[in-house]
Design an enzyme around this catalytic site. Sequence first.
Site: not given
Length: 375
Positions: A108, A61, A141-142
């Site tokens: 990710s 992101t 971030t995932d």
Amino acid sequence: MKKQRMLVLFTALLFVFTGCSHSPETKESPKEKAQTQKVSSASASEKKDLPNIRILATGGTIAGADQSKTSTTEYKAGVVGVESLIEAVPEMKDIANVSGEQIVNVGSTNIDNKILLKLAKRINHLLASDDVDGIVVTHGTDTLEETAYFLNLTVKSDKPVVIVGSMRPSTAISADGPSNLYNAVKVAGAPEAKGKGTLVVLNDRIASARYVTKTNTTTTDTFKSEEMGFVGTIADDIYFNNEITRKHTKDTDFSVSNLDELPQVDIIYGYQNDGSYLFDAAVKAGAKGIVFAGSGNGSLSDAAEKGADSAVKKGVTVVRSTRTGNGVVTPNQDYAEKDLLASNSLNPQKARMLLMLALTKTNDPQKIQAYFNEY
């Protein structure tokens, strides 16, 4: 005659000032030219009193974009390159000599074992140089916590390694990426950050890769360390509050230098009416290890326990974790007798990282359990 002499003199001066008095220019390939320009640019702006920080970009992101400035969910991740990320935060040049390189540019969820190995090897190579004082990895971030913990186990240096991401794309109103990146570079260049293992920086917080986890789907304060707390905070200055007690980085038993692949480790989620067929499917698909996200204290239903027991007898290592999000999965005598190991306080996704690396060293259940107790 006078005009001819002046013309000759002018030509000679032009010859000197344009550098034509040097030997003929060697023709560079486009790749070599790009590399030369990059090095020259870094050297020209480098300040000797500032730390040298290398930014390794992987997408996510923080490198996402959308046509709408109000969109925070309908964007495409991994489309902005590392140079653009750096250019968007010119203030970084006041706190560090920053250079960047693109490892990959993906969301990710598409980070796989090959990328993990590539990233860890590249970081180790860079940190072995006196010219690099710290590393910042930009990441979606995932699965950020998974990569962070993998690096926490495989980086062989006490120099700072900081993972950073954002919850809003670069094009959004009040995007959090630039501030997070600035703070990450600041932490990576701080002498106090040495020896603390891989750190995660978002939302003015500094977290240990060992304990941090994503807790919310969309909010900017999504990363928490729950019961263990943050390592530090950033409020213009950096404030470290806690020490890291678990073994990490150069003190671990793991090395990726000679690894080209990692053992397949799958995660099975426990639920009412689950069955042994879940374990059978994982074993059939080639799993060398299985992490079971059990209810409560890593509990298995009778059917799941039957499947786990069968997998162990076929040479597959099974580790019990918990789906609760907090707490220690404790050893249980009945499970231990069947070599169903306990993940300690590692959540399922981090237990998978440790188990993959443990299986590169041993298949002995007792030794693997010792790793989970130590790391």
